[in-house]
Every structure is written in structure tokens, then in C-alpha cells.
Design an enzyme around this catalytic site. Structure first.
Site, short mmCIF file in Angstrom:
data_model
loop_
_atom_site.label_atom_id
_atom_site.label_comp_id
_atom_site.label_asym_id
_atom_site.label_seq_id
_atom_site.Cartn_x
_atom_site.Cartn_y
_atom_site.Cartn_z
N SER A 9 0.84 -1.19 0.00
CA SER A 9 0.00 0.00 0.00
C SER A 9 0.88 1.25 0.00
O SER A 9 1.59 1.51 0.97
CB SER A 9 -0.91 0.02 1.23
OG SER A 9 -1.51 1.29 1.32
N HIS A 34 -1.27 -1.12 -4.31
CA HIS A 34 -2.54 -0.71 -3.70
C HIS A 34 -2.48 0.80 -3.45
O HIS A 34 -1.57 1.29 -2.76
CB HIS A 34 -2.72 -1.49 -2.39
CG HIS A 34 -4.02 -1.25 -1.70
ND1 HIS A 34 -5.18 -1.92 -2.03
CD2 HIS A 34 -4.35 -0.41 -0.69
CE1 HIS A 34 -6.17 -1.50 -1.26
NE2 HIS A 34 -5.68 -0.58 -0.43
N MET A 69 -11.81 5.50 -0.89
CA MET A 69 -12.49 5.78 0.38
C MET A 69 -13.07 7.18 0.26
O MET A 69 -12.61 8.14 0.89
CB MET A 69 -11.48 5.68 1.53
CG MET A 69 -11.14 4.24 1.88
SD MET A 69 -9.57 4.09 2.73
CE MET A 69 -8.49 4.01 1.30
N MET A 138 -12.00 -4.74 4.92
CA MET A 138 -11.15 -3.89 5.77
C MET A 138 -10.97 -4.57 7.13
O MET A 138 -11.95 -4.92 7.79
CB MET A 138 -11.80 -2.51 5.98
CG MET A 138 -11.90 -1.65 4.75
SD MET A 138 -10.33 -1.45 3.88
CE MET A 138 -9.30 -0.72 5.17
#
Ligand code: DX5
Ligand code: ZN
Length: 224
Positions: A9, A34, A69, A138
Site C-alpha cells: 500500500s 494498492h 475511500m 477492511m
């Protein structure tokens, strides 16, 4: 033996050296990159948007796995695709018409994913499961890297995996948040296919080795 994927990430990268970071990870055995997009409304943090994704895309030799998000994600899907997203995951909690939004993603040619917060039951997306390429569960409350893995996620992975298998679907389960060498095996055992790792990789003294160690884990899985 499970053939799982590792997706570092980039939220945990050094953004002053983004180009070097991308080139560095191009040489690693990571599978996807990511990329966490945060709008300060869906989550209490703001990260980055189209220009950063486009510039990463110019150098990246791995697929870009974009995790949105943001509220009203359907407004921006084609722009994220144009910026270079290969996978686009939107939050189930952020979209009133999730089925329509999933088809919007598919129409761009990107792989379609839905992300679920820790408090959202996996059963809430069973009616769109066959439309998906990916479910991002998540395992922390989204917004920040470096948080502690929520262990209740393991049961959610098992429940989701059982549903995917019973319906003979081809949907990947991605786990995002607090994943590292200390818990990767149980996460894979439960049924994960993709491990997102921010701090575990970027804060490692040897990121290549950490990626290799994460990839080398051979979890015993009855369903493979
Ligand atoms: C959290 C993000 C994650 C985060 C993971 O909101 O969606 O992708 O970067 O970071 P770690 O692995 O450090 O928990
Ligand atoms: Zn993420």
C-alpha cells in the site's frame, strides 16, 4: 498450496520520492500496487487523487489496485480509470446504488471491487457477489496506515469464502489493514487471496525480503 498475491500500500511510501519508490517496487515480487484515495469525508483523512495515480501509472510495471475511500464514488469512476486504475474498489457504505456503480466500473474495463468496513457484514454484499472481481475486507477502520488488525475479520473471511465456493464464483478476497508477517498465515488460512501491506512492507528494513516472506507462506487450506 495457495497462490496469493501481495499488494504493497503506497499510502506508507515516501511521497517526496514517489518515482524512486515505484521503480524500487517494480523490481520486487509484489503483485499489485494498492493505492488509497481518501476524501476527508468518507474517512477522517485526505490522501491523493488523479495526478499521483497518473504519475505512478507512467512508471508502474504492476497493476494499480485503487481503493476509493470517498463519498459518491460513482461520480469519479471513469476519471480513476483514465488515470490508470486497473482495479477499482468502492465502499459498499459509500454508494446508495451499489449494483449500478459496480457496472459503471465494469464498463470502463477495470476490474470491479467492493470494500467493506469492519462493522459491515459480508452478507450485505451477497446479492452483488457474482458481479464482482474482488471484495476488499477492511481489517482496520479505513483512513490510516499502521493500525492494529481486527481479528473478527477472520470469521468474515471464512463466511465470504464459503459463499464464494458454494456458488462457484471467481471473486478474490483482499484483506486490507494491519496485515504483516505475524498474522498473514491465519489470514490466508481463513481464505484470503490478496494481502495488502502498508507499514509491514514500507517500514521494513528489507522490503523485498518481507514481500518474499509474505509470498512464501504456505497456509493449509482445505478449499484450494
Ligand atoms: C487504510 C488503507 C490501507 C492502509 C494499510 O485505510 O486502506 O490500505 O494503507 O496500511 P497498513 O498495512 O499499514 O495497515
Ligand atoms: Zn486500502
Amino acid at each position: 498450496m495457495s497462490k496469493h498475491l501481495i499488494a504493497p500500500s503506497f499510502l506508507s511510501c515516501d511521497f517526496g520520492r514517489t518515482n524512486e519508490e515505484v521503480k524500487y517496487y517494480n523490481q520486487s515480487n509484489a503483485d499489485w500496487y494498492h493505492l488509497d484515495v481518501m476524501d476527508g469525508r468518507f474517512v477522517p483523512n485526505i490522501s491523493f487523487g488523479f495526478p499521483i495515480i497518473s504519475s505512478i501509472k507512467k512508471l508502474a510495471t504492476k497493476p494499480l489496485d485503487v481503493h476509493l475511500m470517498i463519498v459518491e464514488p460513482e461520480k469519479y469512476i471513469s476519471q480513476f480509470r483514465d488515470a490508470g486504475a486497473d482495479n477499482i474498489s468502492i465502499h459498499a457504505e459509500a454508494s446508495h446504488h451499489l449494483h449500478r456503480a459496480i457496472y459503471q466500473i465494469k464498463e470502463t474495463g477495470a476490474k470491479a471491487g467492493v470494500a467493506l468496513n469492519p462493522s459491515s457484514p459480508v452478507q450485505s454484499i451477497f446479492d452483488v457477489l457474482e458481479d464482482l472481481d474482488l471484495v476488499c475486507l477492511m481489517s482496520v477502520n479505513p483512513g490510516f496506515g499502521g493500525q492494529k488488525f481486527i481479528y473478527r475479520t477472520l470469521q468474515k473471511i471464512k463466511d465470504l469464502k464459503a459463499e464464494i465456493i458454494s456458488r462457484n464464483l471467481d471473486v478474490l478476497i483482499e484483506i486490507d489493514g494491519g496485515v504483516g508477517l505475524e498474522n498473514a498465515e491465519v489470514i490466508l488460512q481463513a481464505g484470503a487471496d490478496v494481502l495488502v501491506a502498508g507499514n509491514a512492507v514500507f517500514k521494513s528494513t528489507n522490503p523485498y525480503q518481507t514481500i518474499d516472506q509474505l509470498k512464501a507462506i504456505e497456509a493449509v487450506r482445505s478449499f484450494d
